[in-house]
Design a protein around this motif. Structure first.
Motif, short mmCIF file in Angstrom:
data_model
loop_
_atom_site.label_atom_id
_atom_site.label_comp_id
_atom_site.label_asym_id
_atom_site.label_seq_id
_atom_site.Cartn_x
_atom_site.Cartn_y
_atom_site.Cartn_z
N ALA A 122 83.33 90.96 16.65
CA ALA A 122 84.02 92.06 16.20
C ALA A 122 85.76 92.04 15.75
N VAL A 168 78.04 87.81 17.97
CA VAL A 168 78.97 89.25 16.86
C VAL A 168 80.60 88.90 16.67
N ARG A 223 83.19 100.63 30.25
CA ARG A 223 82.37 100.85 29.82
C ARG A 223 80.86 100.95 30.39
N TYR A 268 80.99 88.34 20.48
CA TYR A 268 80.10 88.71 21.58
C TYR A 268 79.38 87.98 21.24
N SER A 314 84.67 102.92 9.59
CA SER A 314 83.15 103.58 10.54
C SER A 314 83.61 103.11 11.29
N SER A 315 82.34 103.14 12.15
CA SER A 315 81.76 102.93 13.51
C SER A 315 81.20 101.11 13.26
N GLY A 316 81.58 100.06 14.60
CA GLY A 316 81.33 99.46 14.31
C GLY A 316 82.40 98.74 13.76
N SER A 317 83.27 99.19 13.30
CA SER A 317 83.89 98.16 12.25
C SER A 317 85.03 97.21 13.50
N GLY A 318 85.31 97.91 14.87
CA GLY A 318 85.62 96.79 15.85
C GLY A 318 87.38 97.07 16.05
N LYS A 319 87.46 98.65 16.02
CA LYS A 319 88.32 99.64 15.99
C LYS A 319 88.69 99.75 17.72
N SER A 320 87.87 99.72 18.28
CA SER A 320 88.05 99.70 19.94
C SER A 320 88.11 98.63 20.29
N THR A 321 87.72 97.43 20.03
CA THR A 321 87.49 96.09 20.41
C THR A 321 89.14 95.77 20.52
N1 LIG Z 1 80.41 94.46 25.30
C1 LIG Z 1 79.72 93.61 23.74
N2 LIG Z 1 78.64 93.74 24.03
C2 LIG Z 1 78.24 92.73 22.65
N3 LIG Z 1 78.00 93.47 21.63
C3 LIG Z 1 79.79 94.39 21.18
C4 LIG Z 1 80.53 94.87 22.28
N4 LIG Z 1 81.39 95.89 22.56
C5 LIG Z 1 81.34 95.82 20.52
N5 LIG Z 1 80.16 95.67 20.59
C6 LIG Z 1 79.63 95.22 19.12
O1 LIG Z 1 81.71 94.02 18.62
C7 LIG Z 1 80.99 95.57 17.43
C8 LIG Z 1 82.73 96.78 17.13
O2 LIG Z 1 82.44 97.88 18.37
P1 LIG Z 1 84.03 98.59 18.23
O3 LIG Z 1 85.32 97.73 18.04
O4 LIG Z 1 83.39 99.23 19.51
O5 LIG Z 1 83.58 99.71 17.32
P2 LIG Z 1 83.72 100.84 16.68
O6 LIG Z 1 84.69 100.63 15.45
O7 LIG Z 1 82.82 101.83 16.51
O8 LIG Z 1 85.11 101.42 17.51
C9 LIG Z 1 80.12 95.64 17.27
O9 LIG Z 1 78.83 95.24 16.17
C10 LIG Z 1 79.45 96.23 18.03
O10 LIG Z 1 77.92 96.34 18.21
#
Ligand SMILES: Nc1ncnc2c1ncn2[C@@H]1O[C@H](COP(=O)(O)OP(=O)(O)O)[C@@H](O)[C@H]1O
Ligand SMILES: [Mg+2]
Lengths: 403, 284
Positions: B42, B40, A401, B33, B72-79
């Motif tokens: 995620a 948050v 990141r 997080y 959508s963006s921020g829904s937790g996909k990457s997490t």
């Molecule tokens: N390192 C981090 N620190 C704090 N909040 C995070 C971090 N990574 C992701 N988030 C929060 O977790 C949520 C999910 O993020 P993410 O999984 O990246 O979404 P996306 O679906 O767009 O990939 C978002 O609200 C983001 O702000």
């Protein structure tokens, strides 16, 4: 993963920032080169001192006039004379004295043909001087006791003087004019070397004592008396015999108030040697600091590199690079920096030691080369381990990141 | 290898030992997080009907499946994806990969898992800078301790598969976005991992490159590789056999578009309309 692979990655990493890597290596290079060179200079000066000790002969003693305490008035100081020398030469009074040579020194200009040159010193003495002062003839012969008795106008000259006056010509048998008096050169001394600053031991003209006294100094006194003890072990006895005899001839009773000084040359020189050792240590310390600074340079640059390549570290971790490999990669990079820097530093140091520095011919200490190299490499490992560890401990997601 | 042979061999396998266990088993997985009011969630899953606490995401993914994760963006996909890929650790819940609880593995074992079992494809390509395509693809093999000659052979095969056999000596800055992503795909598949994780692999690509990359992924899935792909584009999700939708860290829908066994739906359509048996990869 194989070591070879790691070294290749490290090379690629260094090549990516050529200027930066080169400057970091320069820091190590300067550190290592200065350790080698400065220690060599220090060592060179103590080697020179050691050489002049052996050159002088460890069993020689010098008698000079003057009070030890310096508290005496000039009127009571009796100068050294040829008679003092004769008294010392008495084997029954001084069994530990092998030979005695009174010495006068003068300064005069020597002329040969149209060449005019002022040698470092003109010495008038006895043939015993040559052995006592460890002066060897390279070419021709010494002057003899007969020459002394007859006040012959003959001279033995040092190699520097010979070079200045005669260049490539053979000086033996040639006549030179010394302060207007003609002298025949009978011999040329072997080069002693070890010139320190202004004092070149090879820049002398040595002639029979009465001849020099007659021409330059007069017959009243001599500058010093060079005494040779029978062996290096008897110098202390010889020293006390000299003191006894001269106290007699100078009618002195108080051994604490003498108007002459007997100095044991090797003692004097070992004092000088320990000074030069201190000097070496000091130089070494300065050089070590510059090596340390070079090491800190490595840490600095590796920290920058790790920060800059955090994302790359993340990618590598995502591909399954074990912690040890990342650690190894950055350690290899910092070690490579230090190894190359140190290697070049050794080369520069060795090359630099071929030039004489402030009149001192550096003598490289082999262990200093190995030591400086090893320390530089160790510094690379030590100072590289902090940044490398930081890189290896990054969590993959944080590294990925990283902006 | 063509897909027919792959299908046959799987059929034999299934006769022998029944359906294989799910590659991915996720139980009550949460990720949050921050602390206190600023927390948050995620990944949260449905709320517990009694306490209101997040119960976490529960999910199984079969071997050979092709799952698109949408949202959508921020829904937790990457997490979710980072946890599945062992790049990040969950706050709560269990994650079993091939039946092994990843939470019990140490750092060393995790790097081994990432190296052997998972192939990553990222939206931003994430190629190692200043490294040729070939060296790039050799990297995971080098970490696996594969010998140089073998490494080179396999890397060349992988690059040929993605249609980059003419670009092996190019560095990332000498390649187009589509080509970079294909290098990343080659790098992900070169270790023959059981599972391919792709986080918006076509997010930075034009339509043509998108099609190229997706057809490679289709082909890989057709040969039995499990694929989890994140996207927010319907056209991309159409390639998957199963589509999950995430909203606010919760799975709100789970739709199957094709059977786990067999080629992914779009590839199957192509197969039905043209008789040609396509080999994976873009232009040759
Ligand atoms: N390192 C981090 N620190 C704090 N909040 C995070 C971090 N990574 C992701 N988030 C929060 O977790 C949520 C999910 O993020 P993410 O999984 O990246 O979404 P996306 O679906 O767009 O990939 C978002 O609200 C983001 O702000
Ligand atoms: Mg995302």
């Amino acid at each position: 993963m194989i070591l070879w692979q790691m070294i290749r990655f490290a090379f690629a990493g260094l090549a990516a920032n050529k200027v930066r890597s080169a400057l970091t290596m320069l820091g190590v290079l300067i550190g290592v080169a200065s350790v080698i060179l400065l220690l060599a200079v220090g060592n060179g000066s103590s080697v020179a001192v050691k050489n002049s000790i052996t050159a002088l002969g460890t069993n020689s003693l010098t008698v000079t006039s003057g009070s030890a305490g310096g508290a005496r008035t000039a009127s009571t100081v009796k100068k050294l004379t040829v008679d003092d020398a004769r008294a010392l030469a008495d084997p029954s009074a001084a069994p530990d004295i092998k030979s005695v040579a009174p010495v006068v020194t003068a300064s005069a200009t020597a002329d040969y043909g149209n060449i005019s040159y002022t040698p470092g010193s003109v010495i008038g003495t006895y043939p015993a001087y040559f052995e006592t002062a460890n002066e060897k003839i390279a070419h021709g012969d010494y002057f003899s006791s007969d020459d002394v008795l007859n006040s012959s106008k003959v001279a033995v000259i040092g190699s520097t003087t010979a070079q200045q006056l005669f260049d490539t010509e053979d000086p033996v048998g040639k006549k030179i004019s010394l302060g207007g008096t003609p002298f025949t050169v009978v011999g040329v001394l072997a080069t002693k070397g070890g010139a320190t600053g202004f004092n070149d031991p090879d820049d002398v003209v040595i002639a029979p004592l009465p001849t020099v006294q007659n021409a330059f100094t007069g017959f009243s006194s001599v500058n010093q008396i060079l005494v040779q003890a029978t062996s290096a072990d008897t110098t202390t006895q010889a020293q006390s015999e000299i003191t006894q005899i001269l106290m007699g001839t100078h009618s002195l009773t108080d051994p604490t108030k003498l108007d002459f000084r007997v100095s044991n040359q090797s003692q004097l020189l070992s004092a000088r040697e320990s000074t030069s050792q201190t000097f070496t240590v000091l130089l070494g310390a300065v050089a070590a600091i510059s090596l340390l600074v070079g090491g800190i340079g490595i840490t600095n640059i590796m920290l920058v590199t790790v920060t800059e390549r955090t994302r790359e570290i993340g990618i590598r971790k995502a591909l399954g690079a074990p912690k040890a490999v990342i650690l190894g990669q950055f350690l290899a990079e910092s070690t490579l920096l230090s190894v190359i820097g140190a290697g070049l530093g050794v080369a520069v140091g060795m090359a630099g030691s071929h030039f004489s520095v402030v009149g001192i011919k550096p003598v490289v200490i082999p262990s200093s080369v190995l030591g400086a190299f090893a320390i530089a490499v160790a510094i690379g490992l030590f100072f590289g381990s902090y940044p490398a560890n930081r890189a290896a401990s990054l969590r993959p997601i944080d590294a990925l990141r990283h902006e | 290898m063509n897909h027919r042979r792959a299908r046959k061999s799987r059929a034999v396998e299934e006769q022998r030992q029944g359906p294989p266990p799910p590659v991915i088993q996720v139980r009550g997985l949460t990720k949050s997080y921050g602390h206190g009011d600023a927390t948050v969630h995620a990944l949260r899953g449905p709320a517990d009907p009694v306490t209101g606490e997040p119960m976490g995401v529960t999910l199984d993914i079969e071997q050979g499946d092709f799952v698109a994760v949408m949202g959508s963006s921020g829904s937790g996909k990457s997490t979710l994806m980072n946890i599945l890929g062992c790049l990040d650790v969950p706050t709560g819940g269990r994650y079993l990969l091939d039946g092994v609880d990843v939470g019990h593995l140490d750092e060393q074992q995790l790097s081994l898992v990432r190296n052997r079992k998972i192939g990553f494809i990222f939206q931003s390509f994430n190629l190692v800078p200043r490294t040729t395509a070939l060296a790039q693809v050799e990297l995971p093999l080098a970490y696996a301790g594969v010998r140089a000659a073998e490494r080179r052979r396999r890397a060349e095969a992988a690059l040929t598969l993605v249609g980059l056999d003419k670009r092996m000596d190019h560095k990332p800055n000498e390649l187009s976005g589509g080509q970079q992503q294909r290098v990343a795909v080659a790098r992900a598949l070169v270790t023959a991992p059981a599972m391919l994780l792709a986080d918006e692999p076509t997010g930075n690509l034009d339509t043509r490159s998108t099609e190229e990359v997706l057809s490679i992924i289709d082909g890989l899935n057709a040969t039995g590789r499990t694929v989890v792909l994140i996207t927010h584009e319907d056209e991309v999700a159409a390639h998957a056999k199963r589509v999950l939708r995430l909203v606010d860290g919760q799975v709100i829908s789970d739709v199957r578009q094709g059977a786990v066994a067999g080629p992914p739906p779009l590839l199957a359509d192509t197969l039905a309309t043209t008789r040609r048996v396509p080999l994976v990869g873009g232009p040759r």
